[in-house]
Design a protein around this motif. Structure first.
Motif, PDB file in Angstrom:
ATOM      1  N   UNK A 103       0.792  -1.218   0.000  1.00 58.54           N
ATOM      2  CA  UNK A 103       0.000   0.000   0.000  1.00 58.54           C
ATOM      3  C   UNK A 103       0.825   1.268   0.000  1.00 58.54           C
ATOM      4  N   UNK A 104       2.152   1.187   0.034  1.00 55.98           N
ATOM      5  CA  UNK A 104       2.964   2.397   0.095  1.00 55.98           C
ATOM      6  C   UNK A 104       2.838   3.034   1.461  1.00 55.98           C
ATOM      7  N   UNK A 105       3.012   4.360   1.548  1.00 56.25           N
ATOM      8  CA  UNK A 105       2.899   5.045   2.833  1.00 56.25           C
ATOM      9  C   UNK A 105       1.492   4.940   3.363  1.00 56.25           C
ATOM     10  N   UNK A 106       1.370   4.674   4.645  1.00 56.37           N
ATOM     11  CA  UNK A 106       0.060   4.463   5.246  1.00 56.37           C
ATOM     12  C   UNK A 106      -0.695   5.751   5.480  1.00 56.37           C
ATOM     13  N   UNK A 107      -0.003   6.819   5.784  1.00 55.24           N
ATOM     14  CA  UNK A 107      -0.640   8.118   5.916  1.00 55.24           C
ATOM     15  C   UNK A 107      -1.360   8.359   7.217  1.00 55.24           C
ATOM     16  N   UNK A 108      -2.020   7.376   7.800  1.00 63.55           N
ATOM     17  CA  UNK A 108      -2.783   7.599   9.024  1.00 63.55           C
ATOM     18  C   UNK A 108      -2.069   7.046  10.232  1.00 63.55           C
ATOM     19  N   UNK A 109      -2.451   7.556  11.394  1.00 65.66           N
ATOM     20  CA  UNK A 109      -1.873   7.030  12.630  1.00 65.66           C
ATOM     21  C   UNK A 109      -2.975   6.780  13.649  1.00 65.66           C
ATOM     22  N   UNK A 110      -4.044   6.160  13.199  1.00 65.50           N
ATOM     23  CA  UNK A 110      -5.142   5.867  14.122  1.00 65.50           C
ATOM     24  C   UNK A 110      -4.657   4.914  15.194  1.00 65.50           C
ATOM     25  N   UNK A 111      -5.062   5.150  16.408  1.00 65.51           N
ATOM     26  CA  UNK A 111      -4.638   4.310  17.525  1.00 65.51           C
ATOM     27  C   UNK A 111      -5.314   2.956  17.447  1.00 65.51           C
ATOM     28  N   UNK A 163      -1.361  -4.634  22.601  1.00 64.39           N
ATOM     29  CA  UNK A 163      -0.383  -5.569  22.042  1.00 64.39           C
ATOM     30  C   UNK A 163      -0.099  -5.286  20.570  1.00 64.39           C
ATOM     31  N   UNK A 164      -0.969  -4.496  19.947  1.00 63.52           N
ATOM     32  CA  UNK A 164      -0.784  -4.156  18.536  1.00 63.52           C
ATOM     33  C   UNK A 164      -0.116  -2.803  18.357  1.00 63.52           C
ATOM     34  N   UNK A 165       0.076  -2.065  19.431  1.00 64.33           N
ATOM     35  CA  UNK A 165       0.722  -0.766  19.329  1.00 64.33           C
ATOM     36  C   UNK A 165      -0.229   0.296  18.844  1.00 64.33           C
ATOM     37  N   UNK A 166       0.345   1.432  18.480  1.00 65.31           N
ATOM     38  CA  UNK A 166      -0.419   2.590  18.031  1.00 65.31           C
ATOM     39  C   UNK A 166      -0.023   2.885  16.599  1.00 65.31           C
ATOM     40  N   UNK A 167      -0.967   2.821  15.699  1.00 67.60           N
ATOM     41  CA  UNK A 167      -0.667   3.089  14.303  1.00 67.60           C
ATOM     42  C   UNK A 167      -1.706   2.507  13.380  1.00 67.60           C
ATOM     43  N   UNK A 168      -1.414   2.513  12.109  1.00 69.78           N
ATOM     44  CA  UNK A 168      -2.406   2.141  11.111  1.00 69.78           C
ATOM     45  C   UNK A 168      -2.641   0.640  10.946  1.00 69.78           C
ATOM     46  N   UNK A 169      -1.741  -0.209  11.436  1.00 69.17           N
ATOM     47  CA  UNK A 169      -1.858  -1.645  11.198  1.00 69.17           C
ATOM     48  C   UNK A 169      -2.683  -2.297  12.302  1.00 69.17           C
ATOM     49  N   UNK A 170      -3.772  -2.937  11.906  1.00 65.91           N
ATOM     50  CA  UNK A 170      -4.627  -3.611  12.878  1.00 65.91           C
ATOM     51  C   UNK A 170      -4.565  -5.128  12.768  1.00 65.91           C
ATOM     52  N   UNK A 171      -4.119  -5.665  11.625  1.00 69.30           N
ATOM     53  CA  UNK A 171      -4.040  -7.115  11.445  1.00 69.30           C
ATOM     54  C   UNK A 171      -2.996  -7.446  10.390  1.00 69.30           C
ATOM     55  N   UNK A 172      -2.183  -8.466  10.675  1.00 66.77           N
ATOM     56  CA  UNK A 172      -1.185  -8.950   9.727  1.00 66.77           C
ATOM     57  C   UNK A 172      -1.406 -10.440   9.533  1.00 66.77           C
ATOM     58  N   UNK A 173      -1.569 -10.858   8.285  1.00 69.92           N
ATOM     59  CA  UNK A 173      -1.644 -12.282   7.964  1.00 69.92           C
ATOM     60  C   UNK A 173      -0.246 -12.705   7.531  1.00 69.92           C
ATOM     61  N   UNK A 174       0.322 -13.642   8.264  1.00 69.31           N
ATOM     62  CA  UNK A 174       1.699 -14.051   8.022  1.00 69.31           C
ATOM     63  C   UNK A 174       1.804 -15.030   6.864  1.00 69.31           C
ATOM     64  N   UNK A 175       2.951 -15.018   6.201  1.00 67.47           N
ATOM     65  CA  UNK A 175       3.232 -15.965   5.133  1.00 67.47           C
ATOM     66  C   UNK A 175       3.784 -17.253   5.712  1.00 67.47           C
ATOM     67  N   UNK A 176       3.332 -18.377   5.204  1.00 70.05           N
ATOM     68  CA  UNK A 176       3.890 -19.659   5.568  1.00 70.05           C
ATOM     69  C   UNK A 176       3.925 -20.512   4.317  1.00 70.05           C
ATOM     70  N   UNK A 177       5.084 -20.759   3.763  1.00 67.91           N
ATOM     71  CA  UNK A 177       6.406 -20.352   4.216  1.00 67.91           C
ATOM     72  C   UNK A 177       6.645 -18.859   3.971  1.00 67.91           C
TER      73      UNK A 177
END
Length: 167
Positions: free
Chosen positions: A43-51, A56-70
């Protein structure tokens, strides 16, 4: 003498941050990052900093990460490139502290969302997140904003997982 040392370290980190990695590729259809407005691996620069509501997820734009396996080896390679340019002067890949904490085991201590939010939203995390503030107390040096794109932060995360022995 300490003030001069920290001024030199801070200046070096800022110089490195100004260089940038130029990397903005390496997304994968199997990996996704959910931000406050977007679901994407590129997505390039996220631009937002919503809490984030979960500390445990911190403060910022990322709310969920789906990990790669492998792990996506293209992303790992891009993450190593970003590490070499923007991170290696302050962070070792072992558990040993340099200027900042060593990276060994970071993916076991922090959630992927926290790692990405800290990478992209460093200043706000250092000001408001309890875990980031604990690290600051230990290291005594504020990590400069490296201006990582979401793609770069995701690649660094993938590289961190490889560094921790994940496949």
């Amino acid at each position: 003498m300490k003030k001069i040392f920290f001024a030199l370290i801070g200046g070096s980190c800022l110089l490195i941050a100004a260089c940038g990695s130029g990397s903005d590729n390496g997304g994968d259809a199997n990996s996704a990052v959910t931000t406050n407005t977007t679901t994407t691996a590129d997505a390039g620069n996220s631009g937002g900093t919503a809490a984030a509501s979960d500390p445990k997820k911190g403060i910022g734009p990322v709310s969920e990460v789906k990990l790669n396996s492998p792990l996506n080896q293209s992303m790992v390679a891009n993450g190593k490139q970003v590490y070499d340019v923007k991170c290696a002067s302050c962070h070792k890949l072992t558990g040993e502290k340099l200027v900042g904490p060593g990276w060994k085991g970071v993916t076991e201590r922090r959630t992927p969302e926290w790692i990405m939010n800290f990478s992209m939203n460093t200043e706000e995390m250092l000001n408001k997140d309890a875990e980031a503030q604990k690290m600051l107390e230990e290291c005594l040096v504020r990590m400069p904003n490296q201006s990582l794109t979401e793609t770069d932060a995701r690649a660094v995360l993938e590289f961190m997982f490889q560094n921790d022995g994940k496949k």
